[in-house]
Design a protein around this motif. Structure first.
Motif, PDB file in Angstrom:
ATOM      1  N   THR A  17      13.293  28.086   4.722  1.00 53.82           N
ATOM      2  CA  THR A  17      12.580  26.818   4.863  1.00 53.82           C
ATOM      3  C   THR A  17      11.525  26.663   3.770  1.00 53.82           C
ATOM      4  OG1 THR A  17      12.870  26.983   7.258  1.00 53.82           O
ATOM      5  CG2 THR A  17      11.292  25.364   6.468  1.00 53.82           C
ATOM      6  N   GLN A  18      11.526  25.526   3.129  1.00 51.47           N
ATOM      7  CA  GLN A  18      10.511  25.232   2.118  1.00 51.47           C
ATOM      8  C   GLN A  18       9.171  24.928   2.791  1.00 51.47           C
ATOM      9  OE1 GLN A  18      11.913  22.060  -0.346  1.00 51.47           O
ATOM     10  NE2 GLN A  18      13.468  23.311  -1.372  1.00 51.47           N
ATOM     11  N   LYS A  19       8.093  25.329   2.133  1.00 57.70           N
ATOM     12  CA  LYS A  19       6.762  25.094   2.688  1.00 57.70           C
ATOM     13  C   LYS A  19       6.188  23.804   2.109  1.00 57.70           C
ATOM     14  CE  LYS A  19       5.667  29.963   3.446  1.00 57.70           C
ATOM     15  NZ  LYS A  19       4.745  31.074   3.154  1.00 57.70           N
ATOM     16  N   ASN A  20       6.046  22.791   2.979  1.00 60.37           N
ATOM     17  CA  ASN A  20       5.406  21.542   2.583  1.00 60.37           C
ATOM     18  C   ASN A  20       4.859  20.872   3.837  1.00 60.37           C
ATOM     19  OD1 ASN A  20       7.681  20.142   3.784  1.00 60.37           O
ATOM     20  ND2 ASN A  20       8.817  20.621   1.898  1.00 60.37           N
ATOM     21  N   HIS A  26       7.277  22.912  11.924  1.00 63.02           N
ATOM     22  CA  HIS A  26       8.435  23.761  12.247  1.00 63.02           C
ATOM     23  C   HIS A  26       8.118  25.230  11.972  1.00 63.02           C
ATOM     24  CE1 HIS A  26      12.519  25.019  12.822  1.00 63.02           C
ATOM     25  NE2 HIS A  26      12.651  25.420  11.550  1.00 63.02           N
ATOM     26  N   LEU A  27       7.438  25.519  10.850  1.00 63.31           N
ATOM     27  CA  LEU A  27       7.075  26.898  10.538  1.00 63.31           C
ATOM     28  C   LEU A  27       6.074  27.458  11.548  1.00 63.31           C
ATOM     29  CD1 LEU A  27       6.727  26.675   6.647  1.00 63.31           C
ATOM     30  CD2 LEU A  27       8.448  27.965   7.916  1.00 63.31           C
ATOM     31  N   GLY A  28       5.155  26.616  12.029  1.00 64.00           N
ATOM     32  CA  GLY A  28       4.206  27.063  13.045  1.00 64.00           C
ATOM     33  C   GLY A  28       4.886  27.457  14.335  1.00 64.00           C
ATOM     34  N   GLN A  29       5.911  26.682  14.750  1.00 64.59           N
ATOM     35  CA  GLN A  29       6.663  27.034  15.954  1.00 64.59           C
ATOM     36  C   GLN A  29       7.443  28.323  15.768  1.00 64.59           C
ATOM     37  OE1 GLN A  29       8.832  23.285  16.639  1.00 64.59           O
ATOM     38  NE2 GLN A  29       7.822  23.182  18.621  1.00 64.59           N
ATOM     39  N   LEU A  30       8.012  28.529  14.580  1.00 65.87           N
ATOM     40  CA  LEU A  30       8.751  29.765  14.320  1.00 65.87           C
ATOM     41  C   LEU A  30       7.827  30.984  14.350  1.00 65.87           C
ATOM     42  CD1 LEU A  30      11.172  28.658  11.436  1.00 65.87           C
ATOM     43  CD2 LEU A  30      11.695  28.918  13.862  1.00 65.87           C
ATOM     44  N   LYS A  31       6.603  30.842  13.818  1.00 66.88           N
ATOM     45  CA  LYS A  31       5.639  31.952  13.862  1.00 66.88           C
ATOM     46  C   LYS A  31       5.259  32.289  15.311  1.00 66.88           C
ATOM     47  CE  LYS A  31       3.478  31.312   9.328  1.00 66.88           C
ATOM     48  NZ  LYS A  31       2.237  30.953   8.598  1.00 66.88           N
ATOM     49  N   ALA A  32       5.104  31.262  16.139  1.00 69.42           N
ATOM     50  CA  ALA A  32       4.786  31.503  17.553  1.00 69.42           C
ATOM     51  C   ALA A  32       5.935  32.220  18.255  1.00 69.42           C
ATOM     52  CB  ALA A  32       4.473  30.179  18.243  1.00 69.42           C
ATOM     53  N   LYS A  33       7.190  31.849  17.926  1.00 69.35           N
ATOM     54  CA  LYS A  33       8.347  32.515  18.537  1.00 69.35           C
ATOM     55  C   LYS A  33       8.412  33.990  18.146  1.00 69.35           C
ATOM     56  CE  LYS A  33      11.393  28.477  18.982  1.00 69.35           C
ATOM     57  NZ  LYS A  33      12.616  27.821  18.496  1.00 69.35           N
ATOM     58  N   VAL A 198      -4.600  23.658   9.998  1.00 64.67           N
ATOM     59  CA  VAL A 198      -3.941  23.203  11.232  1.00 64.67           C
ATOM     60  C   VAL A 198      -4.485  21.823  11.593  1.00 64.67           C
ATOM     61  CG1 VAL A 198      -3.567  25.548  12.105  1.00 64.67           C
ATOM     62  CG2 VAL A 198      -5.671  24.338  12.704  1.00 64.67           C
ATOM     63  N   ASP A 199      -3.750  21.130  12.444  1.00 62.73           N
ATOM     64  CA  ASP A 199      -4.241  19.873  13.008  1.00 62.73           C
ATOM     65  C   ASP A 199      -3.905  19.844  14.496  1.00 62.73           C
ATOM     66  OD1 ASP A 199      -1.550  19.495  13.009  1.00 62.73           O
ATOM     67  OD2 ASP A 199      -1.519  17.812  11.623  1.00 62.73           O
ATOM     68  N   GLU A 200      -4.274  18.749  15.152  1.00 61.79           N
ATOM     69  CA  GLU A 200      -4.126  18.666  16.604  1.00 61.79           C
ATOM     70  C   GLU A 200      -2.659  18.733  17.030  1.00 61.79           C
ATOM     71  OE1 GLU A 200      -5.808  15.847  20.260  1.00 61.79           O
ATOM     72  OE2 GLU A 200      -6.332  15.421  18.167  1.00 61.79           O
ATOM     73  N   LYS A 201      -1.788  18.071  16.302  1.00 59.02           N
ATOM     74  CA  LYS A 201      -0.366  18.051  16.660  1.00 59.02           C
ATOM     75  C   LYS A 201       0.246  19.452  16.580  1.00 59.02           C
ATOM     76  CE  LYS A 201       4.060  16.027  15.277  1.00 59.02           C
ATOM     77  NZ  LYS A 201       4.758  15.186  14.270  1.00 59.02           N
ATOM     78  N   LEU A 202      -0.099  20.205  15.532  1.00 62.03           N
ATOM     79  CA  LEU A 202       0.434  21.558  15.374  1.00 62.03           C
ATOM     80  C   LEU A 202      -0.057  22.479  16.486  1.00 62.03           C
ATOM     81  CD1 LEU A 202       2.006  23.648  13.752  1.00 62.03           C
ATOM     82  CD2 LEU A 202       0.000  23.943  12.283  1.00 62.03           C
ATOM     83  N   CYS A 203      -1.332  22.351  16.873  1.00 61.90           N
ATOM     84  CA  CYS A 203      -1.862  23.173  17.973  1.00 61.90           C
ATOM     85  C   CYS A 203      -1.151  22.857  19.283  1.00 61.90           C
ATOM     86  CB  CYS A 203      -3.370  22.947  18.115  1.00 61.90           C
ATOM     87  SG  CYS A 203      -4.337  23.525  16.700  1.00 61.90           S
ATOM     88  N   TYR A 204      -0.872  21.565  19.540  1.00 61.04           N
ATOM     89  CA  TYR A 204      -0.161  21.191  20.754  1.00 61.04           C
ATOM     90  C   TYR A 204       1.231  21.807  20.777  1.00 61.04           C
ATOM     91  CZ  TYR A 204      -3.621  17.671  22.219  1.00 61.04           C
ATOM     92  OH  TYR A 204      -4.745  17.049  22.658  1.00 61.04           O
ATOM     93  N   GLN A 205       1.931  21.795  19.632  1.00 61.97           N
ATOM     94  CA  GLN A 205       3.281  22.343  19.589  1.00 61.97           C
ATOM     95  C   GLN A 205       3.285  23.847  19.825  1.00 61.97           C
ATOM     96  OE1 GLN A 205       5.154  21.190  15.937  1.00 61.97           O
ATOM     97  NE2 GLN A 205       5.714  19.158  16.680  1.00 61.97           N
ATOM     98  N   VAL A 225      -2.817  29.147  11.227  1.00 64.03           N
ATOM     99  CA  VAL A 225      -1.885  29.186  12.361  1.00 64.03           C
ATOM    100  C   VAL A 225      -1.809  30.596  12.938  1.00 64.03           C
ATOM    101  CG1 VAL A 225       0.508  28.801  13.056  1.00 64.03           C
ATOM    102  CG2 VAL A 225      -0.547  27.295  11.374  1.00 64.03           C
ATOM    103  N   ASP A 226      -1.809  31.601  12.054  1.00 67.18           N
ATOM    104  CA  ASP A 226      -1.733  32.992  12.526  1.00 67.18           C
ATOM    105  C   ASP A 226      -2.960  33.357  13.361  1.00 67.18           C
ATOM    106  OD1 ASP A 226       0.698  33.466  11.169  1.00 67.18           O
ATOM    107  OD2 ASP A 226      -0.400  33.719   9.292  1.00 67.18           O
ATOM    108  N   ASP A 227      -4.144  32.861  12.968  1.00 59.86           N
ATOM    109  CA  ASP A 227      -5.350  33.128  13.759  1.00 59.86           C
ATOM    110  C   ASP A 227      -5.244  32.510  15.149  1.00 59.86           C
ATOM    111  OD1 ASP A 227      -6.475  34.473  11.630  1.00 59.86           O
ATOM    112  OD2 ASP A 227      -7.475  32.701  10.833  1.00 59.86           O
ATOM    113  N   LEU A 228      -4.721  31.292  15.229  1.00 59.80           N
ATOM    114  CA  LEU A 228      -4.564  30.642  16.528  1.00 59.80           C
ATOM    115  C   LEU A 228      -3.588  31.408  17.415  1.00 59.80           C
ATOM    116  CD1 LEU A 228      -4.991  28.290  18.482  1.00 59.80           C
ATOM    117  CD2 LEU A 228      -3.228  27.018  17.242  1.00 59.80           C
ATOM    118  N   ILE A 229      -2.487  31.885  16.835  1.00 62.86           N
ATOM    119  CA  ILE A 229      -1.508  32.657  17.611  1.00 62.86           C
ATOM    120  C   ILE A 229      -2.124  33.963  18.102  1.00 62.86           C
ATOM    121  CG2 ILE A 229       0.689  33.906  17.440  1.00 62.86           C
ATOM    122  CD1 ILE A 229       1.631  31.691  15.525  1.00 62.86           C
TER     123      ILE A 229
END
Length: 399
Positions: A17-20, A26-33, A198-205, A225-229
């Motif tokens: 996956t390209q980072k943009n 999508h990358l944030g959800q994959l890191k959480a998984k 991060v933003d609000e939408k990413l935290c919700y996901q 994102v890693d800190d939040l996880i």
């Protein structure tokens, strides 16, 4: 499909996956998984009875230090040099097969040093008994990562990656994120600083990935994102790590100078016994141990046996000092007299919240027992009852 295969599949998808801006959710959800799967990997298998075979040894002394590194980098030789404990060392790999403890006597304290078997790439997945090695290192105060100065710099990154995969965060501070689950009310999102990662939408996901739909979330710093996880998982341990480069006698002076200037790093040679005293001093500084000497009233201070405190093990206040002597001592303290670096003047009258520094001298003044009778002319010398009705009546006078 097993947990390890699922982790590798998600990592492959992240690499593709390209980072943009469009793919950051999508990358944030994959890191959480991946974080959820790695947490499941650390849990004992269902149906297993009792604890498995491990290297855990009883804690001893005022601190614990773990030696971690690849095979044949000089961990056993370093243990023998610093503690005098004989640990088998040979020219072949995996000479040490279990945990060997030793005691370092330094600055009047006892520090337990653990020589652990060498770990290899994939240790976080259980290869080479890597999980037992990393579990013991989690129980230590700091980690000494022993590296070969003649090898490539990639060894340090591989070891750091393996330790981070099991929840160890080296030379990092816990992120300033407040997170609390609630029963109702939905997700409350706030921040005291401007967020760029991060933003609000990413935290919700990410929260929905953990099936959390009611919580309070407050960012006090620009976290990733890693800190939040890490905050959501809640099982991360933040430890100090010193990178020890051994075998500097086989490399050039330019390489030694480059390695020595890296942060949290020190260069040594066990073969020529070079820089071992500097290693002990750096280890002492990283542990942050505080020695406090006691002084009985009317006597000289006892400099022979200090009370050792640490911010990682309870704290360094006067209350923590009293609790280490005896739990019931806090209730009897009236005030304390402190001599040393933490006192504004010698001696200083302090309360229980005063923070002590290294090599302070403390004298505890206890509360006096309250007298049941009054004071001065109001003091009662009789042993009879207080109420008139309870007094024994005198016999009538004879005529």
């Amino acid at each position: 499909m097993g947990i390890i295969e699922r982790i590798k599949e998600i990592e492959a998808e992240m690499a593709r996956t390209q980072k943009n801006k469009a793919t950051e959710y999508h990358l944030g959800q994959l890191k959480a998984k991946i974080a959820k799967l790695r947490t499941q990997l650390l849990e004992p298998p269902k149906g297993s009875s009792g604890a498995g075979e491990g290297f855990e040894v009883t804690k001893y002394g005022h601190g614990r230090v773990a030696l971690i590194g690849f095979p044949s980098v000089g961990k056993s030789t370093l243990l023998t040099m610093l503690t005098g404990t004989q640990s088998e060392a040979a020219a072949y790999e995996f000479t040490t097969l279990t945990c060997i403890p030793g005691i370092i006597h330094y600055n009047g304290t006892k520090i337990q040093l653990l020589d652990l078997p060498g770990i290899i790439e994939g240790a976080s997945e259980g290869k080479g008994r890597g999980r037992q090695v990393i579990a013991v290192s989690k129980s230590s105060d700091i980690v000494l990562m022993v590296l070969d100065a003649s090898k490539s710099e990639g060894h340090r990154q591989i070891l750091t990656k393996e330790l981070e995969a099991v929840g160890l965060r080296l030379n990092k501070k816990p992120p300033q994120i407040y997170f609390k689950k609630k029963k109702t009310g939905g997700i409350s999102f706030n921040s005291t600083v401007q967020l760029t990662h991060v933003d609000e939408k990413l935290c919700y996901q990410i929260l929905h990935e953990y099936k959390i739909h009611n919580a309070e979330l407050l960012f006090r710093e620009d976290a990733t994102v890693d800190d939040l996880i890490d905050v959501i998982e809640g099982n991360r341990k933040y430890m100090k790590c010193i990178y020890v480069y051994n075998k500097i006698d086989v490399v050039g002076i330019d390489d030694v100078d480059r390695l020595a200037r890296q942060p949290n790093s020190i260069v040594i040679s066990c073969n020529l016994k070079l820089n071992l005293d500097r290693l002990l001093a750096k280890m002492w500084e990283a542990m942050g141990l505080v020695r406090v000497y006691t002084k009985p009233q009317g006597q000289q201070p006892d400099f022979g046996d200090p009370v050792v405190l640490s911010s990682d093990r309870g704290g360094c206040s006067v209350e923590d000092f009293c609790n280490q002597i005896h739990r019931s001592l806090v209730k009897e303290v009236k005030y304390v007299l402190v001599w040393g670096a933490s006192a504004r003047h010698s001696p200083q009258h302090c309360g229980l919240s005063h923070v002590l520094h290294d090599e302070d001298v403390v004298q505890i003044v206890k509360k006096k027992e309250k007298e049941s009778e009054g004071r001065g002319r109001f003091k009662s010398h009789t042993t009879g009852p207080d109420r008139i009705a309870d007094r024994v009546k005198k016999a009538p006078l004879k005529n």
